[in-house]
Each structure stands twice: as structure tokens, then as C-alpha cells.
Design an enzyme around this catalytic site. Structure first.
Site, PDB file in Angstrom:
ATOM      1  CD  GLU A 182      -2.796   1.226   2.434  1.00 31.57           C
ATOM      2  OE1 GLU A 182      -3.329   2.302   2.757  1.00 31.57           O
ATOM      3  OE2 GLU A 182      -3.013   0.152   3.031  1.00 31.57           O
TER       4      GLU A 182
ATOM      5  NE  ARG B  30      -9.253  -0.198  10.902  1.00 28.55           N
ATOM      6  CZ  ARG B  30     -10.380  -0.781  10.534  1.00 28.55           C
ATOM      7  NH1 ARG B  30     -10.923  -1.715  11.304  1.00 28.55           N
ATOM      8  NH2 ARG B  30     -11.000  -0.444   9.436  1.00 28.55           N
TER       9      ARG B  30
ATOM     10  CD  GLU C  85      -8.087  -5.140   6.511  1.00 30.67           C
ATOM     11  OE1 GLU C  85      -6.987  -4.686   6.874  1.00 30.67           O
ATOM     12  OE2 GLU C  85      -9.078  -4.420   6.278  1.00 30.67           O
TER      13      GLU C  85
END
Length: 1341
Positions: free
Chosen positions: A816, A894, A1275
Site C-alpha cells: 500500500e 485501529r 481482514e
């Protein structure tokens, strides 16, 4: 015929075609030749050290004695092309294609959903194909052995196994009896045995593929072996000499000639399989000017049975050794073949099948690895080595004096090892050998042991030999320990004498290479104890006066019970589809699966070379923290073929800075390196090998500075990134602790994880000749951001840069942001030189520089009521961000938003820090920070259970979120199916009944224990950055009715393109075959979001829906005008009436967006829920474990494609299993990454997955906030693998309880064999004390 008269022409066959090369270079591997010389790019480069199997091909040799060809699976990345002389090579392209006919092996892996990203697929196909060519009716065990050398990072292996089970004998025999409904397991079918997958269930498992539709396998239709090779043996008899620029290769055909060559070239390397030398040349920069391959020397190939044993030629391969030992075992009494049995057993665990097929017995001995699997056996057995030279021959006993130092032995430079004498055993002689590794299959040993003991007639020990690998620089013999027990009885007193002797004799230095000092010393005792118990059991069976062994002690004997992998998948398919051709909700295969199975799928480095295309290689830092004093590329630039060296001096300082969130790192480091692996420069050359060699020749001098490596180092130095600490506070935390009945305080650590995508970072830049246009072909997840960075560096508008992604061979977040490390230098070189430039990183380069999942360290306090209800918590968390900011803030966020997992905590304070260290910058990895945060939650749930003496499932259920409750970031839960998932998983897993059986098993077995765990997950779906929650699509409909679809997501194996085609098919009401997705490109869909965070189907799916709806609205008049017409008719009518048949689609989440600093906003569009239950068995003596069964219930809404979603669940689970139990990043105190390839970094293999894996998609749970009521799935399931981690902890607790050890203990993640064993406290671990040192070999980052 003299050496000078030898042949120098290489002749071999590839896919039936004769290849003749007058000037082969001995440095070329077979893989290089296939890809670069023959343009056969189906065979992939995954690691270059024989550890992943992506390069597997079939090599066939004709046996002129038995008049038949022999077929071997071989690693093309290690096999020298010169060794192929007179052989036939078959690649994946040679067995079938999509344009002609798929081979059944290719068809079955494609249709059974066994190919996701597809990079590993050709290698797996060729392993299976070779097995079928070698044996017509393989068993399941044969299947397991065939895949020992293959890895897959995407699928979780289950669909591959299911697809290929259809080739095993039971399945095929049932099929030929026309019993189409019969299970392939025959009498072992779970429904026959009564252990059924559907026992006590109202629903039945579905089939993600229909095996009845498979093409029958007909061996008679295989390509014929090249007749020329079958008719003549001349190629086998030829002496060969191949001369390259740096290396000369000899293949003698007689022992005399071999000895003469060795006498003339005393430093020559004798190579059979090249499995060791190939790795040394590739990764250790070794150069061996003279290579001698003795494969045609008869004396080195022979296996002879003598009166005293078996003499094995030094060139005999490990596969042939295994087969010959099995034959001897069948022909002789058991007592004579005890050494041979241990050799066979050990060879099962020795590397992979591809390595064993070519590696030789003699090579294993002469390499002298201190962790060799066979050398301890040979030394304990006292084998005799037969050496010869031109002048003499001699016999050498392989004992404690044979190895003189690390990888050195007493052989003379001119000597050749000709053969090995393996003795028979006697009736009163017992022999045992064991190995312990990080992963059971295809892994190097941590410690191995061999024991050879003889008894007198009155059962006293007359002699004993005990050897160990992994306990020193050479294979060690415990001479003193054995000497002191001669004449003793085989009893407990002897056991303790040996323990004492081993601790004294094999005392490792606390900083010894390999680390794990206490564990390794414990293993010497544990392995001897295993042998002691096993021999005691055999003695009691053979001698009635010995008494019998306690049944509970017998659990120390042997490994885990073998079983055939079982599975079931529960899902719905649409009852009333929108139309007969509507594919949404059906388990259709990945659209590229067939191409991936045939090797036709083109990955970035498979693209043909263009005229004047150049190759780039990176010059990387070898220091973690240092000032650069000088950079000298002169030697590199003087090499023929080198074009240019780039460094910071070639860029304006402002253009040399880049970054994703914060621009805080340099493209080329100018003054101070802050991590090993950082890019200091780049070499561009006309050939990849030249570029890599030149890059290593660039001389850099440093002034070392003190590095910060660990989280503790960072905390001590207050080394944090700007913006720390980050804080979230909800409720009245102080009051919660003031009113708490119990306060639990602890700390917890979780390690990082290497992405280990099979295709390493790859990029190719092609400059255009006008207006600074450039095309970048790349393997990455965020093409728009990479294009933006390139634009800034080159000073070119983004509209001139077209980022093109065909497919990605695995990403998982690692491609990414960190792809910029390669993409930018490649683009810069292409722009500056105005020539195409490409680069594909080697595995070690990739692992050293691209970063990993963040390691985390947590400190926490939990306020709990007497009933187990959590009332409050204070959590501190630290992640190791590495040297630059990258996406560490997103990962920390997160973790902070998921640190309660699925539990309602009314009062909560979280403080988070991003630690700045001198490690490669860590980055996002599947799940970002949620697997770390949620693991913390499950850890404190179990702390509560221990503190209050409660069952963890009671604590879990009491604290589960319920509909309408609010998270600590103020998001209200709607459509919360947590408790539904929980109750269904409890029921389907038979948790209560199995727990009772586990308790009984643990009572009956002293040294093996079982544990079970069930836990939930709640995963928030969306980017918290509002601007990223948008997707785009572009659709073109052509006049023949064909549709070209493009969208903003990239395909990396997750089936995104397949799902987009399904959506388009439903809206347009046409067959999927009419819709094609070519690639993802920024000139088609601009400003795309990264393919990450599991939202790509949601965002891009809605954009596709939007674009297709626009097309259908435009077609409506023509459909009404001609309601009985066909799609093609309506398209032609629309075109004829000047109606646009192209449309842009767009979508964004209107309500998401969150600011962590203010704790304001809605971070997630919805949640994906799931529950997993796993049962494990651990070996308390070694720390080994296996997963017996896993049940998963996952709420994925209304699945767009159940096969793809189940594949994502299983793949994520197995990747999570690696994260929590096996995959360990090993760094030196100075920041050197030791675990930089599959040889030292272990991801789960085929045999590591649960022996029973059942996956259920929750029914009747539509999601109103995503395309067609579906949910994200990439995920969320990963965390459910933590059920294995806590099942292991549960099993450890049972062992500790048995030994009266405290049940309040910490187990950090990953739960490696070392951590499991040392947590299993007993009399052995008590004897081995922790040794402190200021200079440990490795540290925990």
C-alpha cells in the site's frame, strides 16, 4: 577421452522441445534460463533459496536399466541449468493451457478455488503433476509429502487440498464405480464414521465446487518422454566442461577423472543438488570458480547391502536414500534396521520434497551444518566415511573428531567422499532420533538429537553415543555424559545422571548464535527423556522382567497422531435469483484462476523485455544508525554493462523527500541512515545480474551511531513520533476503579509479522518520447498515491503518469505505502535515462527494507465486578513504528479503536504512542492494528477468568456488546449479530461436549495436553479518513455486446475483479463471459483509494452498480422497443441512435469520517462479526503443537460469492495463525534482520492448518449498508486465529496445573515452540536457569 575433449554443448529438453546451447554460463540457474532465455515465465521466482516452491518444475531422467522415465519435482531457482544436460524439463506451460485444454491438475485447482493471487499456483500445480506422473494412485500421505516444499500465503491451503484429494486412490475408485455422490474419503467419510460434519446440525454443508464436472485424469494422454533420451544414453555418458566468465563447470564420468580434477583443483566445490552452494552464491556473495558435478560417477551413485550394513554412495539423493532404507527395512528383521528406521523418519521432516529429490547424502555431511538433520544420526551410529584421492584411500569414523570447526572437517583438500557405510543394529541395541524446529515440515532444526545405546545380557548399558545438532558450531557428541553411565541400569537414576552431564557438557554461551539459549538447553534434556521413555517402553515389551510403563508416560513417545484433513463449508445460495444468469451469491471461481493455473497469468516481472530495457538494483544501508562518510561507486561503474549510479546527489533536496502521510524520509539517504535496508543509491545496468553485482560493489563508509531498536529503548529515550500520545477517554474512569471489586493489572507483548507476499515488490517504468509521459507497470495496492509521489519527485503533472496494475501476487497491506521505496527509484531512473527500467526485489532485499506488522507493547488495568463484568479500563499501548511515520498513526488508531474487541466497557481510557526506532518503517498489514488491539482484549478477558476462577466463556458472554450499545468512540451498534454468531459457533463446535473430552484426555496423558478456546471478533469497516471512502468505475460497451469494465480497486487474489464482474452481470443481465476487466489504471479511473481496509468491494462495487445502472437507463427505450431482442440487439440499436455506451460510476460513504484527536465522528460504516473455536494439542516436552479442529461462524451479510468469501476467511485465519503462533521477526541488538527468507522466517505450510476446518456463513443477516447486503471479509476473520493462541495457553495451563505451577502467567505472541515449552514449567525447565547477558544474539523489537 581427456577432459579437453569433453563436450561443451548443453543439450536438454523443455516441454518436449530440444534445447541446444553452445555457451551456457555455469552461473545460470534453470529458472533464469526458462524465464530469460526461453520466455517461459509461468515458473516463478519467490525466494531463490528453495523454500517456497513457486519455481517448482518437473525434471525427468530416463532409467535405461528399468526402461522408464523417472520424474522429480525440482526447485528451478537452485538447479543449475548445466545440470540439466540429457534431462527433460516440464514446466506449467507444458501440460495444458486455456487455449487448448487444461490438464486435470490445472482444472481442479482452479475450479476448487485453490488459486487466489496465483503466484504460487504454478509451483503447486507442478508438484501435484509430478506426483501423478510418479505414481498413478497416490494416497493422502503422498499428497502431503508432495506439498512439503510449497507455500501459499493466500488460500489457507484447504481448497487446494480439497481439489487435489480428488486424485487420491479412494476418490478415483469411487468415481470409477459411478458413485457420484460418494465422499472421496470412502469408509473414512465423516458421515460413515459417525463423526459427521453435519452431526447435530439442522443445516448441511454446501459444495463450493462440483467434482463430478472435473475432467477425468487419463495417464495415457500425458506427453511422451522425448524419444531421443529414451533411445540413447549418450548424454548421460558425456564428460562435460562448461566455461563461463567466472565459473568453470565439470561433469566427470569416472571416479578416476573426478579424483584427478579434485587433485588439480583442490578448492573446487563438489555439487550434486546445489541446494547449499546455490544459496551461498545468491545470498552470501560466494564465488566458486571451479564446480564439479559427480552425478555420473557410478561409485558415488551405488547403494550396496553388505554383511555389516549398507554402503551408500555420496551422490545418492536423500529421496533415493529414503527409498533404499525402506526397502532394507522391509527385507530385514526389525532389530537390524533401527538406525535405518530413524533415518527414514527423519527424512520425512528434512526440507521439502524438491530439495530431497536433488540433495545428496555426501553433500549433507561435507557441508557440515551444525543443525543438519542427518549428521547427528550418522555420528551416533558411528558411520564410516570412505574417502579417496589420487594417491590414497582411507576410512574415517564419523565421530566427535570429524568436524574440526564451523563447517570444517578433517577431509583433505584433494580428497573426495565416495561413500558412507551405515551399519546394521544388533538385537540388544536401540537407536532413536528426534528433531525440533519452529515448523514441523520443511524447516531447519533448532535442536536435534540421536541416541545409540547397547545393553549387556543383564540389561546394563554397555555403550552409549549421544549426539546433538544446534548446540554448538558443529554437531556435538556428549562424550562425558555417555561415559559416566556405562554399566548402569536403564532407570530414573540414569536419567538424572544424564541430565546433569548434558547441562555441564552442552552449556551454551548466553550470546551464542541462534539465541533461544534456555529453550535449546531444555530440549537436550527433553529429547533425551523422550528417547528414555520410548526405549523403556520397548524394553518392557521385549523383556518381561522390566515391568510396564505407566500409560500416562507413554504420551512422551512419538509425535502427533496423523489424520486426513477434513472440512465443511456452510453457506446459502440464492433461492430466487433475479434471472437465470444472475451470478451474485453463487460460488463461481476466480476469473483468472485458469490462467494462473497454466502460467498464462502475467505478473509484472513476466512482461516481455522492451528494446533497450534496463535493470535497477538498490544499494542498501548495512547499518541501523550511522552517518554516511563516503559513497564510492567507482568499482561498480567500471563493470561492463553498468549504465548509471543514482544517489541523493542526483536530486534536488526538496525532491528527495517523500512520504504517505508525513514527508519524512528520503528516496536516497543523503547524510544519516536510520535503519538497515534504507536506500542509499541505485545501480542501473543492462542485465539484472550485473546490476545486483554492481550494487554490492558500491563502497560506503560509515560513522556508527547508537541505535534505538526496541520499544523499551524508545520509551527510555522518549523517542516518539509527533502527535504522541494519542488519547481516547470515555465515561468516568476514576469512579469505575474506585468502585471496582477487583483491579487486574498486567502487561502484554505482541510481535510483528512479515507480509511474505509470494511476489516481491516489483516495478517497471516506461518513459514516452513526448510530453514527459510515463507508464508505470507495478505490483502495488495504491496506484494513485504512488503516481502522486512520482509526480512530485519528477516534477511532472499526475495526468502524464499512468499507473497500471494487472494483478498483484499478494499484498496484505505491504504494497500500500512501502511500494514507493521501489517504484520511485525505478521511475526516476527511467525518466533520467529515457529508457525502460525494471526491478524485482530479491526476497531478502524485500524483507530487509519494506517493514512489517507493528510489534506492540501494552500495559493495562481493568476494573471488574465480582460477577466478571468489566466496568472500566486504563490501557497504554506502544507500537514500534520504525524509522519514519508512514502509516503508524493509522495502525495505532485501529488498535485503540479495537482494544475492547467485542466487549462493552462503559468507562475507558486509552493512551497510545508511536515509537520511533532504527528499524525499517513498519506499516499496515491485514487488519492494520486491530489484530493487536483485539488480542489485548482477549488477554485481559482471560486474566479476569483466572482472577475470579471463572470459565473464560462466561466472562466473554457477560461482556459481549449488545444491539444499541455505544463504543468508546461513540458509535452505536446496529444490526449487531455478535450473540447469534456466538451461540451458533458454540453449538456447531460442540464446545461443551468437547471440553469434557479434553479434560479426560489431559488426565490420561502426562506429557501432551489439549486446550480449547472460543472467542469473538468485531471489525469496523471503513477508512476513518473520509476522503478515502469513495470508489470509481468506468464501463465501455462495444457494438458486439462485449463489456470492458474498469474500477478503482486492484486484484491481489481477493477476488475483487470476480465480484465486480458478478455485480455488473446482475445489473446488465448478461453472462459474466461478456464482461472483461483488463487491469486497474489511473488513466481510466482517477483518484482511487487504496485497495485496503476490506472496503474495496463496498466502494468499487457500488461504483460499478452506478455505472451499469446508467447504461441500463440509456438502454431502457431500446429494450421496451424490442422486448424479445437480445443484449447485442439493444446495444446495436443504442449505437445506431447515437446513445453513449460508456459511463462513469461513482460512490462514497456519506456518513463516515472520524477524528481521533477529538474523538468526534463516525469511523465505521458497519461491522463484520464472527466467532471462532479452536482445539489444539501441545507437546509439553518440546513446545510443538498442532491444531486439531477449528470452527468459524462469520457474518458476511449476503455473500456476493460464498467460495471467494470462504476462501478469504480461511486464508485470513491461516495468516492469523502464523501471526499468533509461528511467525517471528528476529533482530540483532544492532538492528540486523536475521529472519530474511523462508529458511529462517516460517509461515504456515500445508500440514499446519487445522486437521478439521469448518466454516459457516451466518444466515439471514443482510447488511443494509453495502452492495447487495454483503459485508467486508478480507481482514475481519484474521483475528479468529487468536482462538489457537488462547487454546494453546489453555493447554499450557492444564500442564502447569498438573505440576502445581501458577495459572497466572503471561504468554506473549507469537506462541512459538520456545515460548510454549518454557511456559510448561516442570522438573526440566527448573534445571535450566535463565542466563543474563549484555550482548544477546537477538532481541524482541
Amino acid at each position: 577421452m581427456s577432459v579437453n575433449e569433453s563436450s561443451s554443448k548443453l543439450i536438454f529438453f523443455v516441454n518436449g522441445k530440444k534445447i541446444e546451447d553452445e555457451n551456457p554460463d555455469p552461473e545460470w540457474t534453470l529458472l533464469y534460463y526458462l524465464r530469460k532465455k526461453l520466455d517461459l515465465c509461468g515458473t516463478k521466482l519467490g525466494c531463490a533459496d528453495g523454500g517456497c516452491g513457486a519455481c517448482t518444475v518437473m525434471v525427468s531422467i530416463y532409467d535405461h536399466t528399468d526402461k522408464k522415465p523417472l520424474h522429480l519435482a525440482v526447485n528451478a531457482c537452485l538447479a543449475p541449468v548445466c545440470s540439466m544436460h540429457g534431462l527433460a524439463v516440464t514446466t506449467v506451460e507444458g501440460i495444458g493451457s486455456t487455449t487448448t485444454r487444461l490438464h486435470p491438475v490445472q482444472e481442479r485447482i482452479a475450479k476448487s478455488h485453490g488459486s487466489q493471487c496465483g503466484f504460487c499456483t504454478p509451483g503447486i500445480v507442478m508438484s501435484m503433476y509430478t506426483l501423478l506422473r510418479s505414481m498413478r494412485k497416490p494416497s493422502y500421505s503422498d499428497l502431503e509429502v508432495a506439498f512439503q516444499g510449497n507455500l501459499c500465503r493466500c488460500t489457507g491451503y484447504r481448497p487446494i487440498i480439497e481439489g487435489y484429494k480428488t486424485f487420491i486412490e479412494d476418490w478415483e475408485s469411487n468415481r470409477t464405480q459411478n458413485n457420484s455422490n460418494a465422499c472421496g474419503m470412502g469408509e473414512k467419510c465423516c458421515k460413515v464414521t459417525g463423526s459427521g460434519c453435519t452431526e447435530k446440525l439442522d443445516d448441511k454443508p454446501g459444495n463450493t465446487f462440483n467434482a463430478k464436472d472435473f475432467i477425468p485424469y487419463d495417464p495415457s494422454q500425458e506427453p511422451i518422454f522425448p524419444p531421443e533420451l529414451a533411445l540413447t544414453s549418450k548424454y548421460n555418458e558425456e564428460r562435460l566442461v562448461f566455461k563461463g566468465a567466472n565459473v568453470t563447470w565439470y561433469r566427470p564420468t569416472s571416479l578416476n577423472e573426478l579424483l584427478q580434477l579434485k587433485n588439480e583443483h583442490k578448492n573446487a566445490k563438489i555439487v550434486t543438488g546445489n541446494t547449499e552452494v546455490g544459496v551461498e552464491v545468491k545470498f552470501k556473495n560466494c564465488l566458486y570458480p571451479i564446480i564439479i558435478m559427480p552425478a555420473q560417477v557410478e561409485e558415488l551413485k551405488e547403494i550396496q547391502i553388505t554383511d555389516t550394513g549398507v554402503t551408500v554412495g555420496a551422490s545418492v539423493t536423500l529421496t533415493d536414500l529414503e527409498n533404499s532404507m525402506k526397502n532394507v527395512i522391509r527385507c530385514f528383521p526389525i532389530h537390524k534396521t533401527r538406525i535405518y528406521k530413524e533415518i527414514v523418519d527423519m527424512l520425512y521432516w528434512f526440507a521439502g520434497k524438491q530439495i530431497r529429490n536433488v540433495a545428496s547424502v555426501g553433500g549433507n555431511i561435507m557441508t557440515g551444518s551444525p543443525i543438519s538433520d542427518l549428521n547427528p544420526i550418522f555420528m551416533a551410529a558411528g558411520v564410516v566415511l570412505n574417502f579417496k584421492s589420487v594417491k590414497s584411500s582411507r576410512k574415517v569414523v564419523m565421530d566427535e573428531s570429524f568436524f574440526t570447526s564451523y563447517r570444517k572437517n578433517m577431509a583433505l583438500p584433494e580428497e573426495v567422499l565416495v561413500s558412507i557405510d551405515l551399519p546394521f543394529t544388533e538385537e540388544n541395541q536401540y537407536f532413536k532420533a528426534y528433531k525440533q524446529a519452529k515448523r514441523r515440515e520443511d524447516d531447519i532444526a533448532i535442536v536435534n538429537m540421536a541416541l545409540n545405546v547397547k545393553f549387556t545380557e543383564n540389561n546394563k548399558i554397555s555403550s552409549m553415543k549421544l549426539s546433538f545438532g544446534g548446540m554448538g558450531p558443529v554437531t556435538m557428541m556428549a562424550i562425558n555424559s555417555c561415559r559416566q553411565i556405562v554399566g548402569k541400569q536403564w532407570n530414573d537414576d540414569l536419567l538424572h545422571k544424564v541430565y546433569s552431564g548434558l547441562l555441564s557438557e552442552l552449556n551454551l554461551d548466553p550470546s551464542a548464535p541462534g539465541g533461544m539459549i534456555r529453550y535449546r538447553q531444555s530440549l537436550t534434556l527433553s529429547l533425551f527423556f523422550k528417547a528414555f521413555v520410548q526405549i523403556s517402553d520397548e524394553l518392557s515389551a521385549n523383556f518381561s522382567d522390566r515391568g510396564t510403563l505407566d500409560d500416562r508416560d507413554k504420551s512422551a513417545i512419538g509425535g502427533f497422531e496423523h489424520s486426513i484433513q477434513k472440512s465443511s463449508q456452510y453457506f446459502n445460495i440464492p433461492i430466487n435469483p433475479q434471472s437465470p444468469i444472475d451470478p451474485v451469491g453463487y460460488p463461481i471461481p476466480h476469473v483468472s484462476a485458469a490462467k494462473q493455473a497454466t502460467g498464462e497469468a502475467v505478473f509484472c516481472d513476466d512482461m516481455p523485455l522492451m528494446n533497450n530495457e534496463l535493470f535497477l538494483a538498490l544499494v542498501q544501508s548495512t547499518r541501523a544508525h550511522a552517518n554516511i562518510l563516503s559513497i564510492d561507486p567507482s568499482e561498480a561503474l567500471s563493470m561492463a554493462g553498468v549504465v548509471k549510479f543514482f544517489s541523493a546527489s542526483d536530486l534536488d533536496p526538496q525532491k528527495n523527500i517523500f512520504g504517505i502521510v508525513v514527508r519524512d524520509e528520503e528516496i536516497f539517504v543523503s547524510k544519516t541512515v536510520t535503519s538497515q535496508g534504507q536506500i542509499i543509491g541505485a545501480i542501473v545496468a543492462k542485465d539484472q545480474a550485473i546490476a545486483q553485482k554492481a550494487a554490492k560493489a558500491v563502497k560506503i563508509s560509515y560513522e556508527d551511531l547508537k541505535p534505538i531498536i526496541t520499544i523499551e529503548d524508545a520509551i527510555k529515550s522518549k523517542s516518539y513520533f509527533p502527535g504522541c500520545p494519542k488519547t481516547i477517554i470515555k465515561g468516568d474512569v476514576d469512579a469505575a476503579f474506585k468502585n471496582a471489586d477487583h483491579i487486574i493489572e498486567n502487561e502484554f507483548r505482541m510481535g510483528g509479522q512479515e507480509h511474505f507476499y509470494l511476489e516481491t515488490q516489483t516495478s517497471r517504468a516506461v518513459p514516452k518520447k513526448e510530453d514527459n509521459e510515463m507508464e508505470i507497470f507495478c505490483s502495488l495496492q495504491h496506484p494513485t498515491e504512488m503516481g502522486k509521489i512520482i509526480s512530485n519527485v519528477l516534477g511532472i503533472p499526475i495526468n502524464r503518469i499512468n499507473m497500471r496494475v494487472k494483478r498483484v501476487g499478494g499484498g496484505f497491506g505491504g504494497k500500500e505505502s512501502r511500494s514507493m521505496l521501489l517504484v520511485v527509484p525505478v521511475a526516476l531512473a527511467a525518466h533520467k535515462l529515457q529508457q525502460p527500467v525494471r526491478c524485482m526485489l530479491d526476497r531478502d532485499e524485500d524483507m530487509i527494507m519494506t517493514g512489517n506488522r507493528h510489534p506492540f507493547y501494552f500495559k493495562y488495568k481493568i476494573a471488574v465486578k465480582d460477577n466478571g463484568k468489566i466496568d472500566g479500563a486504563i490501557i497504554e499501548m506502544y507500537n514500534n513504528g520504525g524509522y519514519c511515520y508512514d502509516l503508524s498513526a493509522a495502525v495505532l488508531e485501529r488498535a485503540m479503536l479495537h482494544c475492547e474487541n467485542a466487549y462493552y466497557i462503559p468507562n475507558l481510557k486509552i493512551v497510545g504512542y508511536m515509537c520511533k526506532t532504527n528499524l525499517p518503517s513498519n506499516t499496515v498489514f491485514r487488519g492494520s492494528g486491530s489484530p493487536q488491539g483485539m488480542l489485548l482484549a482477549e488477554n485481559y478477558i482471560r486474566d479476569i477468568a483466572v482472577k475470579l476462577n471463572m470459565d473464560p466463556i462466561d466472562v466473554t458472554y457477560l461482556n459481549l456488546y449488545e444491539e444499541g450499545q455505544t463504543t468508546h468512540y461513540n458509535q452505536t451498534l446496529t444490526h449487531c449479530t455478535l450473540k447469534r454468531c456466538w451461540e451458533e459457533c458454540l453449538m456447531k463446535s460442540d464446545y461443551v461436549q468437547r471440553k469434557e473430552k479434553i479434560e479426560q484426555y489431559n488426565k490420561d496423558n502426562k506429557w501432551k495436553k489439549r486446550g480449547i478456546c472460543i472467542l469473538p471478533t468485531k471489525f469496523g469497516v471503513a477508512f476513518t479518513v473520509k476522503a478515502l471512502n469513495q470508489g470509481g468505475a468506468l464501463i465501455h460497451v462495444y457494438t458486439d455486446g462485449s463489456v470492458l469494465l474498469t474500477h478503482g480497486g486492484i486484484e491481489m487474489g481477493q477476488g475483487l475483479h470476480t465480484k465486480m464482474i458478478q455485480i455488473a452481470s446482475r445489473v446488465l443481465n448478461i453472462e459474466t463471459s461478456k464482461i472483461y476487466i483488463s487491469e486497474t489504471a489511473t488513466d481510466k479511473v482517477p483518484n482511487t483509494s487504496p485497495t485496503a481496509a476490506s472496503v474495496s468491494s463496498d466502494l468499487n462495487g457500488m461504483a460499478v452498480l452506478n455505472a451499469c445502472t446508467i447504461i441500463m437507463e440509456r438502454l431502457t427505450p431500446y429494450i421496451k422497443e424490442n422486448p424479445t431482442g437480445k443484449w447485442e440487439d439493444w446495444i446495436l440499436s443504442a449505437y445506431s441512435n447515437c446513445t453513449s455506451l460508456s459511463a462513469v460510476g461513482y460512490y462514497y460513504h456519506p456518513h463516515t469520517g472520524y477524528d481521533l484527536d477529538t474523538n468526534i465522528g463516525i469511523p465505521y460504516n458497519y461491522y463484520t462479526y464472527g466467532v471462532g473455536c479452536s482445539e489444539v494439542e501441545i507437546n509439553c516436552l518440546t513446545g510443538d503443537h498442532r491444531v486439531l479442529r477449528t470452527d468459524i461462524v462469520m457474518d458476511v451479510g449476503e455473500s456476493l460469492n460464498p467460495a471467494i468469501d470462504i476462501g478469504q476467511i480461511e486464508g485470513a485465519f491461516v495468516q492469523g495463525y502464523g501471526l499468533y503462533t509461528m511467525e517471528e521477526l528476529i533482530y540483532s541488538p544492532t538492528g540486523t534482520l536475521y529472519s530474511r527468507g523462508p529458511g529462517s522466517y516460517k509461515i504456515p505450510g500445508f500440514n499446519d492448518i487445522p486437521k478439521e476446518l469448518n466454516v459457516s456463513l451466518l444466515r439471514g443477516a443482510p447488511n443494509p449498508r453495502a452492495i447487495y447486503s454483503s459485508k467486508a471479509v478480507g481482514e475481519p476473520p484474521l483475528f479468529l486465529a487468536a482462538s489457537v493462541f488462547f487454546a494453546i495457553k489453555n493447554a499450557i495451563s492444564m500442564y502447569r496445573k498438573q505440576n502445581n505451577a501458577s495459572l497466572d502467567f503471561n504468554l506473549s505472541s507469537p506462541a512459538t515452540v520456545e515460548k510454549i515449552r518454557l511456559a510448561c514449567e516442570d522438573h526440566i525447565t527448573e534445571m535450566v536457569k535463565e542466563q543474563k547477558t549484555s550482548t544477546p544474539w537477538n532481541i524482541i523489537p
